[in-house]
Structure formats: C-alpha cells, structure tokens
Design an enzyme around this catalytic site. Structure first.
Site, PDB file in Angstrom:
ATOM      1  N   SER A   1       0.921  -1.247   0.074  1.00 57.61           N
ATOM      2  CA  SER A   1       0.103  -0.023  -0.166  1.00 57.61           C
ATOM      3  C   SER A   1       0.800   1.242  -0.165  1.00 57.61           C
ATOM      4  CB  SER A   1      -0.875   0.115   1.285  1.00 57.61           C
ATOM      5  OG  SER A   1      -0.208  -0.191   2.187  1.00 57.61           O
TER       6      SER A   1
ATOM      7  N   TYR B   1      -4.190   0.875   3.940  1.00 57.58           N
ATOM      8  CA  TYR B   1      -5.077  -0.297   3.468  1.00 57.58           C
ATOM      9  C   TYR B   1      -5.772  -0.699   4.761  1.00 57.58           C
ATOM     10  CZ  TYR B   1      -3.564  -1.794  -1.326  1.00 57.58           C
ATOM     11  OH  TYR B   1      -3.680  -1.776  -2.667  1.00 57.58           O
ATOM     12  N   GLY B   2      -5.177  -0.474   5.941  1.00 63.85           N
ATOM     13  CA  GLY B   2      -5.653  -0.864   7.253  1.00 63.85           C
ATOM     14  C   GLY B   2      -7.170  -0.277   7.395  1.00 63.85           C
TER      15      GLY B   2
ATOM     16  N   CYS C   1       2.636  -7.206   2.359  1.00 65.29           N
ATOM     17  CA  CYS C   1       1.759  -6.155   3.100  1.00 65.29           C
ATOM     18  C   CYS C   1       0.575  -7.481   3.781  1.00 65.29           C
ATOM     19  CB  CYS C   1       0.603  -5.589   1.967  1.00 65.29           C
ATOM     20  SG  CYS C   1      -0.245  -4.624   2.900  1.00 65.29           S
ATOM     21  N   ASN C   2       0.670  -7.296   5.125  1.00 66.40           N
ATOM     22  CA  ASN C   2       0.100  -8.135   5.954  1.00 66.40           C
ATOM     23  C   ASN C   2      -1.488  -8.096   5.698  1.00 66.40           C
ATOM     24  OD1 ASN C   2       1.786  -9.680   8.271  1.00 66.40           O
ATOM     25  ND2 ASN C   2       2.660  -7.619   7.270  1.00 66.40           N
ATOM     26  N   THR C   3      -1.800  -6.765   5.502  1.00 60.95           N
ATOM     27  CA  THR C   3      -3.059  -6.216   5.468  1.00 60.95           C
ATOM     28  C   THR C   3      -3.844  -6.821   4.217  1.00 60.95           C
ATOM     29  OG1 THR C   3      -2.415  -4.109   6.720  1.00 60.95           O
ATOM     30  CG2 THR C   3      -4.826  -4.089   5.773  1.00 60.95           C
TER      31      THR C   3
ATOM     32  N   CYS D   1       3.060  -5.864  10.029  1.00 57.88           N
ATOM     33  CA  CYS D   1       2.912  -4.767   9.308  1.00 57.88           C
ATOM     34  C   CYS D   1       4.426  -4.254   8.413  1.00 57.88           C
ATOM     35  CB  CYS D   1       2.274  -3.386   9.681  1.00 57.88           C
ATOM     36  SG  CYS D   1       2.152  -2.013   8.749  1.00 57.88           S
TER      37      CYS D   1
ATOM     38  N   HIS E   1       5.400  -1.645   7.316  1.00 54.64           N
ATOM     39  CA  HIS E   1       5.870  -0.483   7.718  1.00 54.64           C
ATOM     40  C   HIS E   1       6.608  -0.461   8.897  1.00 54.64           C
ATOM     41  CE1 HIS E   1       3.043   0.964   4.465  1.00 54.64           C
ATOM     42  NE2 HIS E   1       3.561   2.146   4.749  1.00 54.64           N
TER      43      HIS E   1
HETATM   44  N1  DGL Z   1       2.295  -2.294   5.091  1.00 60.91           N
HETATM   45  C1  DGL Z   1       1.038  -2.725   5.400  1.00 60.91           C
HETATM   46  C2  DGL Z   1       1.039  -4.009   6.230  1.00 60.91           C
HETATM   47  O1  DGL Z   1       1.855  -4.893   5.959  1.00 60.91           O
HETATM   48  C3  DGL Z   1      -0.338  -2.094   5.563  1.00 60.91           C
HETATM   49  C4  DGL Z   1      -0.089  -0.795   5.994  1.00 60.91           C
HETATM   50  C5  DGL Z   1      -1.487  -0.059   5.709  1.00 60.91           C
HETATM   51  O2  DGL Z   1      -1.692   0.457   4.388  1.00 60.91           O
HETATM   52  O3  DGL Z   1      -2.355   0.167   6.471  1.00 60.91           O
HETATM   53  O4  DGL Z   1       0.011  -4.491   6.643  1.00 60.91           O
END
Ligand code: DGL
Length: 265
Positions: free
Chosen positions: A12, A43-44, A75-77, A188, A190
């Site tokens: 994201s 994305y969260g 990206c986990n989300t 996440c 990030h």
């Molecule tokens: N980096 C993302 C993750 O691993 C998502 C962060 C976001 O867009 O809320 O979940």
C-alpha cells in the site's frame, strides 16, 4: 542467454521496501517492479470487500502490463484477506506476508507474545486462526494500530512523529501479568522502518520479529537457483498516486532514472 526473472512487489505504500531490500539482496540479478498503491493508503482502514476488489483489479492490470514471473505481496493487511482471490483468478505464483506467529510463539520464553499490525490485520479470521493453530500455549495479545503505518511513511519522508506519539501506539504490546511480553510480531511491513525508535521507546527489551528474511527465503525456494547473469537487475517503481518519493526510493537503491510515474487512480 537465460531470460531474466521479473519479480513484482505490491504494497500500500513504502512498507514493502523493508521486504524489497531483503529479497533484492538474495536475488540481485532479478528485475523488480515495486508497486505502491499509495492512492489508497492506508489499507488498514479499508473495508475487506473494498480492499479485495481494489487489489484484484489492480493486479489484473499489472500482470497484463508487466508479465511478472512471481508476485510478492509484502503487506499483511492485503495478504490476510486477498491472497485466496488472487490465487484463484491468476496463474502467476504469489508469495504473501502473514503475521509471523508460529516462529514468534516458538521463540518466546515467557509465553507472552503480542501481534502488532494494522486494525485490519489483527481483526482478520486468518490471524486468529494462526494463533489457534500455532500459538503453542502462548498468551497472545492482538494490538491494532490506526496510526503507526502513517508514522513510518512520515519518518521516511523526513517528518518524524514524536516519541510520545509512537510510545502511545506500542504501549498496548507490553503486558506484565507477573510474566512480561518478550516477543512482538511486527505484522505490518511498515513497522520495521521504525525499528530503532520502537526499540528505544519500548518499556523493556523485547524481540521484534520482522518477517522480511523469511519472505526472501520463500522467494528463493520458489524460484530455485538463479539463472546465470552477469549484471545486476533493474528496479522500476510505480506509485498509484503518481507521486513517487524519489529521495526515499534512492535510499533503497531504486534509482530516479527507473521510476515510472503512473496517472493517479
Ligand atoms: N504495510 C501494510 C501491512 O503490512 C499496510 C499498511 C496500511 O496500508 O495500512 O499491513
């Protein structure tokens, strides 16, 4: 001459760069396309159905345009909800990112583990199932942060959040019921961008588990031995907002000459 491998990475925003640097280190001769759907960041905060529709739609366009050999979703989300649809719809191989609950619970000595991700990731059934299946008797605390991914983006862009703001986000990860949390899963991509600050602001030392090295190993397992190549691969970056942060990307070895600016969507 063997064809060069093309690996597309999709997040994201800037968080996937923490995975990109690990993958590129073990597969330096591949060509990479780093895609940030920053027009829809974070994305969260998205509804599950909206997230699925957006990622599946974008992925169709990206596969058509770039024909990658492998797609990594750092990206986990997104991974915890979209992967089944992607695998059903497209034949290209996908490597997802899901919370590293199994290794974290295996490593915890106090059996107190926190899973720290976006609100989306910690609310997913997928994440809860991982805890049921791989919790190994640990007391697992789910901590969803509304703000930390945004703070990570701001930090990279040179506008760091205050210590107090970051400390407030991580505080719920630290529990002491006679035994203290000793392991925090960074669920996440990030969050590893803020690792030094998370360590400094932790009320006591914990093991922060970053999934990036495991994802890089999975990529190598799937691709097999690297084809012989003499020169380093190239990297393009695509930002759906149309605004790629060139100075940030340069710090991750992505050159300004290789940026593709897409129209906003
Ligand atoms: N980096 C993302 C993750 O691993 C998502 C962060 C976001 O867009 O809320 O979940």
């Amino acid at each position: 001459m063997a064809a060069r491998e093309k690996i597309l990475m999709f997040d994201s925003g800037l968080g996937g760069l923490t995975v990109f640097r690990e993958v590129a280190a073990v597969r330096p001769q591949a060509d990479y396309i780093y895609v940030a759907d920053d027009a829809a960041f974070p994305y969260g905060a998205l509804e599950e159905s909206a997230l699925v529709a957006r990622v599946v739609g974008l992925m169709g366009e990206l596969i058509e345009a770039h024909r990658p050999d492998l797609i990594v979703i750092p990206c986990n989300t997104a991974s915890t909800i979209v992967l089944p649809d992607l695998r059903r719809k497209f034949t290209v191989r996908f490597v997802g990112t899901v919370p590293a609950i199994k290794p974290a619970c295996a490593a915890s000595l106090t059996k107190r583990v926190s899973v720290f991700g976006t609100e989306g990731t910690v609310s997913r059934e997928y994440t809860r199932a991982l805890i049921r299946d791989y919790g190994q008797g640990c007391d697992v605390t789910l901590v969803g942060s509304k703000k930390l991914a945004g703070y990570a983006e701001e930090e990279l862009r040179g506008a760091p959040a205050s210590d107090a703001a970051i400390a407030a986000e991580i505080a719920p990860c630290f529990r002491d019921d006679g035994k203290r949390t000793d392991t925090v899963v960074l669920a996440c991509t990030h969050y590893p961008l803020l690792l030094d600050r998370l360590r400094t602001l932790s009320p006591w030392p914990v093991n922060f588990v970053d999934p990036a090295p495991a994802i890089a190993r999975r990529v190598v397992d799937l691709l097999g031995p690297a084809p012989p190549a003499t020169d380093a691969g190239t990297t393009q970056a695509i930002f759906t907002s149309g605004r790629a942060p060139q100075a940030v990307l340069a710090r991750f070895g992505i050159g300004a000459g290789e940026l593709v600016q897409t129209a906003g969507r």
